[in-house]
Scaffold this active site. Structure first.
Site, PDB file in Angstrom:
ATOM      1  N   HIS A 429       0.819  -1.224   0.000  1.00  0.00           N
ATOM      2  CA  HIS A 429       0.000   0.000   0.000  1.00  0.00           C
ATOM      3  C   HIS A 429       0.852   1.273   0.000  1.00  0.00           C
ATOM      4  O   HIS A 429       2.013   1.248   0.329  1.00  0.00           O
ATOM      5  CB  HIS A 429      -1.037  -0.005   1.132  1.00  0.00           C
ATOM      6  N   GLU A 430       0.231   2.347  -0.438  1.00  0.00           N
ATOM      7  CA  GLU A 430       0.910   3.648  -0.607  1.00  0.00           C
ATOM      8  C   GLU A 430       2.095   3.563  -1.572  1.00  0.00           C
ATOM      9  O   GLU A 430       3.092   4.265  -1.412  1.00  0.00           O
ATOM     10  CB  GLU A 430       1.390   4.223   0.747  1.00  0.00           C
TER      11      GLU A 430
END
Lengths: 571, 571
Positions: A429-430
């Protein structure tokens, strides 16, 4: 001794190494002192231990459920968040004028890592809310700040970031959510958003979504994306929470870890949204946020690795099994498994990863506190490494923690398997590890004609030249400089970026080697087990780990395009 | 195309590379032909696809439960095992005189891998039963074979191996289960056994436990352990299953993966047991079994990695996202993610790991079929690598499969996260990776004055010298020889074994490089995508992977004792 984080190590890094006390001579932190820093570190440790850690396993076992009407989450989560909100830590780093504690980022970061280490899933809710409110404080109108950001910081509302869509994860240029202007100045937002952590729940009066969307008629690409506040419920000017807005929960995702955090597919249908800042600047605002979020992800990865290491260390000291390889007498009593070299290898490697990762995260946070043209540039270059390196190597510490526990570590009766599963997300994620590699080699080292990389390498060489362990580090830093130049010699991105992950890996290990040599300067000739451990881990990292960079840099130097050139039909 | 395993690759490895058809000229396999081999490979693929794969996720979600009375397992498991038993594959490699198919080990191994790849948890039951029955066939009395082994092979009974205890996992010399002789020639067995896969369930009429225990009065150490048949129920001479024996289920372990396999803590209390072979030879019998079990574990690790790779490959070809780094037009349509170099890196690395691992497992199995003094010695040296290398690197293929799927791969809506969780066990059970390193460097390379290692290195050099990619491989083989000599120069095990895992890693990568060069000899100048893929993966392994051995061998050459010497108080 806490198994969540090491306060001793935090004290060393903050006070002996980074000299954080000196920040109090700055006007922004003038109200603070070592005493107030300590008080917030103490309270963080206490709340993390008492309110966050105990339900970490239960939140994993009893996931949030959605009955079509509302989301149910075990009550311990709301209880823990109430205590957290009450502590003031939600606005630890923010300005006093919005009710913030105005703590240095570096101290606020250390405080928050206690919660990430104790229960990363529950800690996700405030992490997202802080990010959301900070973005609104920086780019929102006074009315948006009043209506949405302040109630978040008061703990009444929570916030999310809505970027991804089912067909657009890493590739935000493919975002299709549309925003159509209304005559009253608001917008109608329609589209589907995916992977929205904290996307729906009953933990707050309402949820403030920050949604990336394309204004009707805007051209394709990332530069025409805009950002909108879309609340779950309409909020009146007086702060009253009213009817539902056009945002519906389509379903929850069920993950391998982070299971206590609701993760939602959200459907926006003619939802009322309010433009943040200017049209077409949405991604720039998000990236302002994203850079901090990436440091937050790196911090979470360190926190999970760190707590795994502490659990493994305790276990290895207590668990009796086997005898040294040179022992001859089978009737001799078994020894603690920390006596076995391969267990020591995994422990020492883990120590080097998690303490090295913690140093990097705090170093990066302090760059924010000492913002300057130079420090901002350095932080830009470091951000992909702060995000990706701990996600990979502190995760390996979690993997080692399972292995050190043997069969027990593989069961859900022990916590280390959950730490591993939770940490697996941080490479995704990110911005995945692969995206971070492209960001580092394809953007960050090219910025300002390579000034950022040059600055980083100068800082590394500077420390290394003063260290008796530094020769190898200087060599690697020099190689990174020449390799980078060689990769971009003809400006062909296909060739330059063909092995960008190898580049990220090599520079990441070099940066952590620097963090270790730099810590050694603060260790000096101090005596005692703690400092001896720092010397040991530094030596381990330089002698056992840094040499991994050799084959990586050799590969990069060869400008090998096997991957770029291959025919997918042959896979 | 199946996503379970690649029949095309199996055909290549079995027929084009290993020339398995030639085994039919041996008397033992004279009844067989390529047609019968193909028929069993076909039926394995069919049953795996139809009866094993469909309940793989459900068996993970709905774990076996114990109500204090009996163990409940989802009915699909019993149904799948009934089909498996019916197929005759339970005794695929066994003698015709006990009802076996007398297939070559290498073919039986390839057949069984279909089941491991489709559903490793359900496949565990027959895997353990086969191991148990084979041990009894080799070392049991005619009566034990009749009473216990044959009903296992008929599918009426199942079998387990009971080695570990709560305080004795890797260290079997600490086994405390006691066996007291009774006047009737049987023994009373008392103790607690841990991690017993298939330890209790209702899938068979009874369960035949093979239990490692110490006869009352025997000295400590591994050489005084004996092996006992302890059935869950008493079995009469006519084969009738009677009353319960003194074996009780104390509880089930709840694992991170392999959740469909019951894993038990068993309590033996004055249970009637029957000595297998001679007193004090228990561990030797178990190790006869264990060596095959270790190959089986390596095969399972390859199977899980392979199916993960095939899933990731399909996904990467279908999932559209992003554009090439050199593309300028944001309105250009997105490309399949297999076009991105970092996705290709993970796919090609995974291909190199799983196809290389599969080659090694089949090569090892064929050494069993062509047993000779030389081949047995080679297999002894290879066994720790066959066990540990796939457990580590084919698991990395599973990790890559998650990463290639991005956020989706991290959810339980896609199968790749389960493959990863399942495969995590393979580095632990039947001897951890650390134990395999000690076995390789501390025992196998010392056997017969190093003749085994010399033989391995000769075979590697022989292939490498004929290959245009072989120069680097010969270099590494030569280095392994000199490094090994240096490590043992003064015969000090503490120094020699201080970095035994690095040694295992280096030799493992060398062995897989050899497997790749050897496959290339069978590829020759054949054309088409399949053969081009083999050339590609071989080149990748030699140029991107084999160089990892450099820093490992440097470390070993330095005879570094940082790990052996460290003070645990400083960790």
């Amino acid at each position: 001794m806490s198994r969540i984080l090491s306060r001793r190590d935090l004290d060393f890094l903050l006070y002996e190494w980074l000299g954080v006390e000196a920040l109090t001579s700055r006007e922004r932190f003038a109200e603070h002192s070592r005493e107030t820093f300590d008080a917030f570190l103490d309270v963080s440790a206490r709340i993390a231990e008492r309110d966050f850690a105990p339900h970490n396993r239960r939140a994993d076992l009893v996931e949030p459920t959605f009955d079509g009407e509302r989301v149910t989450i075990i009550p311990e989560v709301a209880a823990a968040l109430a205590v957290f909100n009450e502590s003031g830590l939600l606005s630890a780093g923010l300005d006093a004028e919005v009710g913030g504690l105005q703590l240095p980022h570096v101290v606020a970061r250390a405080c928050f890592m206690w919660f990430q280490a104790a229960n990363i899933a529950t800690a996700s809710y405030p992490m997202l809310s802080i990010g959301n409110a900070s973005l609104l404080l920086a780019h929102g109108t006074p009315e948006q700040i009043e209506t949405y950001a302040k109630p978040i910081l008061d703990g009444r509302f929570t916030g999310t970031m809505c970027l991804s869509e089912p067909q657009a994860g890493s590739s935000l240029s493919d975002v299709t959510t549309r925003a159509t202007p209304s005559p009253d100045g608001s917008y109608r937002v329609t589209g589907s958003k995916m992977w929205i952590s904290g996307g729906d729940h009953e933990l707050s009066e309402t949820i403030v979504h920050l949604v990336l969307a394309r204004v009707a008629g805007a051209p394709p690409g990332v530069k025409s994306l805009s950002l909108f506040v879309v609340p779950k419920h309409h909020v009146a000017a007086d702060g009253t929470v009213g009817e539902r807005n056009g945002v519906a929960l389509s379903g929850l995702n069920h993950k391998m870890g982070y299971r206590g955090t609701t993760n939602a597919v959200l459907s926006f249908e003619d939802a009322t949204g309010y433009l943040v800042g200017q049209e077409g600047h949405g991604l720039a605002y998000m990236f302002h946020m994203m850079n901090e979020a990436r440091i937050g992800v790196g911090a979470g990865a360190v926190a999970l690795g760190y707590t795994g290491y502490l659990h493994a260390l305790d276990y290895a000291r207590e668990r009796l099994q086997g005898r040294p390889v040179a022992a001859k007498d089978p009737a001799a009593p078994p020894v603690p498994i920390v006596e076995h070299p391969d267990v020591r290898r995994m422990l020492l490697a883990s120590k080097a990863y998690v303490e090295g990762g913690l140093a990097l995260v705090l170093y990066a946070a302090k760059l924010l506190d000492e913002s300057s043209a130079e420090n901002d540039l350095l932080l830009d270059v470091l951000t992909p490494i702060v995000k990706a390196w701990p996600s990979q190597w502190c995760r390996l510490a979690n993997d080692h923690a399972i292995q050190i526990h043997g069969g027990y570590g593989y069961t859900r009766e022990y916590p280390v398997e959950q730490f591993y599963r939770d940490n697996r997300l941080n490479s995704i994620h990110e911005g995945t590890d692969g995206i971070q590699g492209l960001d580092l080699l394809g953007r960050k080292v090219l910025m300002k004609d390579g000034a950022g990389l040059a600055l980083l390498l100068d800082r590394i060489r500077d420390v290394a030249r003063r260290s008796e362990l530094g020769e190898r580090v200087v060599e690697v830093a020099d190689r990174v400089a020449t390799t980078t130049a060689k990769l971009w010699a003809d400006g062909n991105p296909t060739v330059a970026l063909a092995n960008s992950t190898a580049y990220l890996d090599a520079v990441g290990h070099l940066v952590i080697a620097w963090m270790w040599l730099s810590q050694l300067e603060a260790v000096g000739d101090k005596t005692g087990d703690f400092y001896a451990g720092k010397r040991l881990a530094a030596r381990y990292f330089i002698t056992h780990e840094l040499p991994r960079t050799g084959p990586l840099l050799d590969l990069l130097d060869s400008r090998d395009t096997l991957l770029a050139d291959l025919d997918p039909a042959t896979l």
